[in-house]
Design an enzyme around this catalytic site. Structure first.
Site, PDB file in Angstrom:
ATOM      1  N   LEU A 153      11.104   1.043   7.298  1.00 35.81           N
ATOM      2  CA  LEU A 153      10.452   1.664   6.180  1.00 35.81           C
ATOM      3  C   LEU A 153      11.534   2.862   5.920  1.00 35.81           C
ATOM      4  O   LEU A 153      10.642   3.898   6.138  1.00 35.81           O
ATOM      5  CB  LEU A 153       9.120   1.539   6.387  1.00 35.81           C
ATOM      6  CG  LEU A 153       7.515   1.841   5.284  1.00 35.81           C
ATOM      7  CD1 LEU A 153       7.511   3.585   4.387  1.00 35.81           C
ATOM      8  CD2 LEU A 153       8.657   0.728   3.929  1.00 35.81           C
ATOM      9  N   ARG A 159       8.316   3.588  -4.607  1.00 36.16           N
ATOM     10  CA  ARG A 159       8.543   2.743  -3.591  1.00 36.16           C
ATOM     11  C   ARG A 159       7.757   1.964  -3.926  1.00 36.16           C
ATOM     12  O   ARG A 159       7.272   1.007  -3.723  1.00 36.16           O
ATOM     13  CB  ARG A 159       7.924   3.397  -2.346  1.00 36.16           C
ATOM     14  CG  ARG A 159       8.395   2.717  -1.389  1.00 36.16           C
ATOM     15  CD  ARG A 159       8.505   3.414   0.482  1.00 36.16           C
ATOM     16  NE  ARG A 159       6.963   4.269   0.594  1.00 36.16           N
ATOM     17  CZ  ARG A 159       6.735   4.836   1.735  1.00 36.16           C
ATOM     18  NH1 ARG A 159       7.561   4.942   2.461  1.00 36.16           N
ATOM     19  NH2 ARG A 159       5.169   5.323   1.696  1.00 36.16           N
ATOM     20  N   LYS A 215       6.893  -2.113   1.920  1.00 33.39           N
ATOM     21  CA  LYS A 215       4.769  -1.254   2.568  1.00 33.39           C
ATOM     22  C   LYS A 215       3.938  -2.577   1.930  1.00 33.39           C
ATOM     23  O   LYS A 215       2.926  -2.312   1.794  1.00 33.39           O
ATOM     24  CB  LYS A 215       4.968  -0.019   1.846  1.00 33.39           C
ATOM     25  CG  LYS A 215       4.323   1.097   3.190  1.00 33.39           C
ATOM     26  CD  LYS A 215       4.322   1.928   2.278  1.00 33.39           C
ATOM     27  CE  LYS A 215       3.010   3.078   3.283  1.00 33.39           C
ATOM     28  NZ  LYS A 215       3.430   3.070   4.226  1.00 33.39           N
ATOM     29  N   TYR A 272       0.905  -1.369  -0.311  1.00 32.72           N
ATOM     30  CA  TYR A 272      -0.350   0.062  -0.622  1.00 32.72           C
ATOM     31  C   TYR A 272       1.000   1.078  -0.187  1.00 32.72           C
ATOM     32  O   TYR A 272       1.902   1.600   0.295  1.00 32.72           O
ATOM     33  CB  TYR A 272      -0.672   0.018   1.420  1.00 32.72           C
ATOM     34  CG  TYR A 272      -0.193   0.343   2.735  1.00 32.72           C
ATOM     35  CD1 TYR A 272       0.178  -0.671   3.131  1.00 32.72           C
ATOM     36  CD2 TYR A 272      -0.332   1.391   3.311  1.00 32.72           C
ATOM     37  CE1 TYR A 272       0.971  -0.351   3.997  1.00 32.72           C
ATOM     38  CE2 TYR A 272      -0.078   1.562   4.675  1.00 32.72           C
ATOM     39  CZ  TYR A 272       0.795   0.955   4.662  1.00 32.72           C
ATOM     40  OH  TYR A 272       1.731   0.829   5.967  1.00 32.72           O
ATOM     41  N   ARG A 311      -7.291 -21.092  -1.003  1.00 29.48           N
ATOM     42  CA  ARG A 311      -5.752 -20.381  -0.181  1.00 29.48           C
ATOM     43  C   ARG A 311      -4.802 -21.851   0.011  1.00 29.48           C
ATOM     44  O   ARG A 311      -4.840 -23.124   0.170  1.00 29.48           O
ATOM     45  CB  ARG A 311      -6.696 -20.125   0.733  1.00 29.48           C
ATOM     46  CG  ARG A 311      -6.342 -19.925   2.600  1.00 29.48           C
ATOM     47  CD  ARG A 311      -6.523 -19.620   3.303  1.00 29.48           C
ATOM     48  NE  ARG A 311      -5.522 -19.711   4.830  1.00 29.48           N
ATOM     49  CZ  ARG A 311      -4.479 -19.736   4.755  1.00 29.48           C
ATOM     50  NH1 ARG A 311      -4.547 -21.437   4.658  1.00 29.48           N
ATOM     51  NH2 ARG A 311      -3.850 -19.974   6.147  1.00 29.48           N
ATOM     52  N   GLU A 329      12.112   2.532  13.969  1.00 30.39           N
ATOM     53  CA  GLU A 329      11.621   4.001  13.619  1.00 30.39           C
ATOM     54  C   GLU A 329       9.801   3.776  14.525  1.00 30.39           C
ATOM     55  O   GLU A 329      10.409   2.946  15.642  1.00 30.39           O
ATOM     56  CB  GLU A 329      10.558   3.873  12.326  1.00 30.39           C
ATOM     57  CG  GLU A 329      10.460   2.277  11.925  1.00 30.39           C
ATOM     58  CD  GLU A 329       9.902   2.209  10.675  1.00 30.39           C
ATOM     59  OE1 GLU A 329      10.078   3.141   9.827  1.00 30.39           O
ATOM     60  OE2 GLU A 329       9.801   0.692  10.069  1.00 30.39           O
TER      61      GLU A 329
END
Lengths: 297, 297
Positions: free
Chosen positions: B205, B53, B149, B34, B103, B181
């Protein structure tokens, strides 16, 4: 093969009518938990332990259960009936997320509205239970609470994919020098007649089949330690096997390019496989009897 | 406030008409990525870096982009128009998952069918950018590829929730003794006139605002090192600030029960906030001009 129906927040409906919101926190954060429960000839296996673990996972993430566990078990049976799987081997997949809310990392304020989906599918016993599995070694990149059965599964997904790209079946994971588990299974080794497996702490998922196999090890009187072991111990083990709901007790015959022992399943592994099958059959029988008795009340 | 529309796999439709399959791998595995992109007065900020990114995140997970990046940028502008946000401050949320399949942990075989959702919402500047934020210290429990991300965000969610339960704004994370972070931001400290932040490796990140601020630090000629620092260095720092798309440059005034310095934003933090605002305004202006020029072609 996937079923046609799903239980979704209180009703059994066609699975294609289930509409997940893009704001579901399961979709945006992986903020939810799941279980996979096996059934043999339509009879659910170790439901009690699965539901107990489900409740623990929910507690650890502070998600209220959207259904009580007795009701949930009845609904599983109803799904199996609905799909005409009463004579089939298969599995139930169930997933509970925190619900759909405008996106914000912290838990939403106000009333909890968890979402629950559950569906049934056929699932034949994998060939590798008999033939043995080839595995790769892979670093365990997952987060540090894998004892909770959450939807944050990318570390498992990427390791499993690496194995499949090599034509192998599974990835055995290690944090630094310590073997934790496999990407979808727990790992046991045999060294000089003693069976070892990683203790059930925050570094592994405490598999239901792992618990069943530990019970069987004890009842067979086989020496057993629940202690971390190294990659070196794995590679020099007399036998290695995996346990999981779908893999049951699966012998490992090859790790990367190393053929383990004689490249065939070892004697203690075979012994546990037989004990597992007996346990599973006995369990299914008693479930059938129970269900049959309940019908006559 | 959330918008009414969403871009969903090629069309802009009412967000409530978006129907995610329960088999979407984003829902079952967090198998997706995302971005959150800020706009000020309807003008997107640092879109190029966000899309670069995004492409990197997709590459790392081997998910093919379902849209080319130029088209994606145009669609963001279209969404802002559709929501009448051309004069508003807000953000775009966009998410791409591997798609819906029966799945199985490994990647699905056959043609790739990634799913993409994107929506716009208003978002005012948080008060804490001026007032300063209170933070807790929390172990970094996340997986070891947080440079991607992804949607596997439970480690962030649980840390943020701990902070909010204490009435605080953020959690600064540490792996053993090293500060990585914060739960939704990067962390910078000032020690004796030198600014420090964790290097952009697999443990953090690499925030777009982090990159903007590093550019600003260089252009202001402030001494800077991109090196890991300890919890002790954090707690004895002269200044601490957070950077993120939504927090911009946010001073930290309190860590657990420790008031930092004089409990007010420090001089270098203020200097960078001013530089950031100038950069943001210049950027928005040039975007407006570019959009206006394009209209005249």
């Amino acid at each position: 093969m996937l079923g046609l129906y799903a239980y979704w927040n209180g009703s059994i409906i066609p699975i294609e009518d289930v509409k997940i919101s893009p704001l579901d926190r399961g979709y945006q954060f992986g903020d939810g938990v799941y279980e996979v429960i096996r059934f043999y000839a339509g009879q659910l296996f170790e439901t009690g332990r699965h539901l107990k673990r489900l409740q623990r996972s929910l507690n650890e993430l502070f998600i209220p259960a959207p259904i009580n566990m007795d009701e949930l078990e009845k609904t599983m049976h109803a799904l199996i009936q609905q799909e005409n799987l009463a004579q089939s081997d298969g599995m139930i997949y169930l997933q509970i997320t925190r619900g759909a809310y405008p996106r914000s990392h912290g838990f939403p304020k106000g009333p909890a509205t968890p979402n629950m989906i559950m569906y049934a599918q056929t699932y034949p016993r994998p060939d590798i239970i008999e033939a043995g599995a080839k595995v790769i070694l892979h670093p365990d990149l997952r987060w540090h609470r894998v004892d909770i059965k959450t939807l944050n599964l990318l570390g498992n997904v990427l390791a499993k994919q690496k194995a499949e790209e090599k034509g192998y079946h599974e990835a055995i994971l290690h944090r630094a020098d310590v073997v934790t588990e496999a990407s979808t299974a727990n790992v046991f080794i045999v060294r000089k007649g003693v069976i070892w497996t990683h203790p059930a702490n925050e570094a592994i998922l405490n598999g239901i089949t792992r618990l069943v196999v530990i019970d069987l090890i004890h009842s067979l009187g086989i020496p057993f330690v629940e202690r971390p072991f190294t990659v070196d111990a794995l590679l020099t083990a007399d036998e290695v096997f995996l346990t999981s709901t779908t893999l049951e007790v699966t012998p490992v015959t090859m790790i990367d390019d190393l053929i383990l022992g004689e490249g065939i399943p070892g004697p203690l592994t075979r012994k546990l496989q037989e004990a597992f099958t007996r346990h599973m059959q006995a369990h299914s029988t008693s479930e059938t009897r129970r269900a049959s008795e309940e019908t006559h009340i």
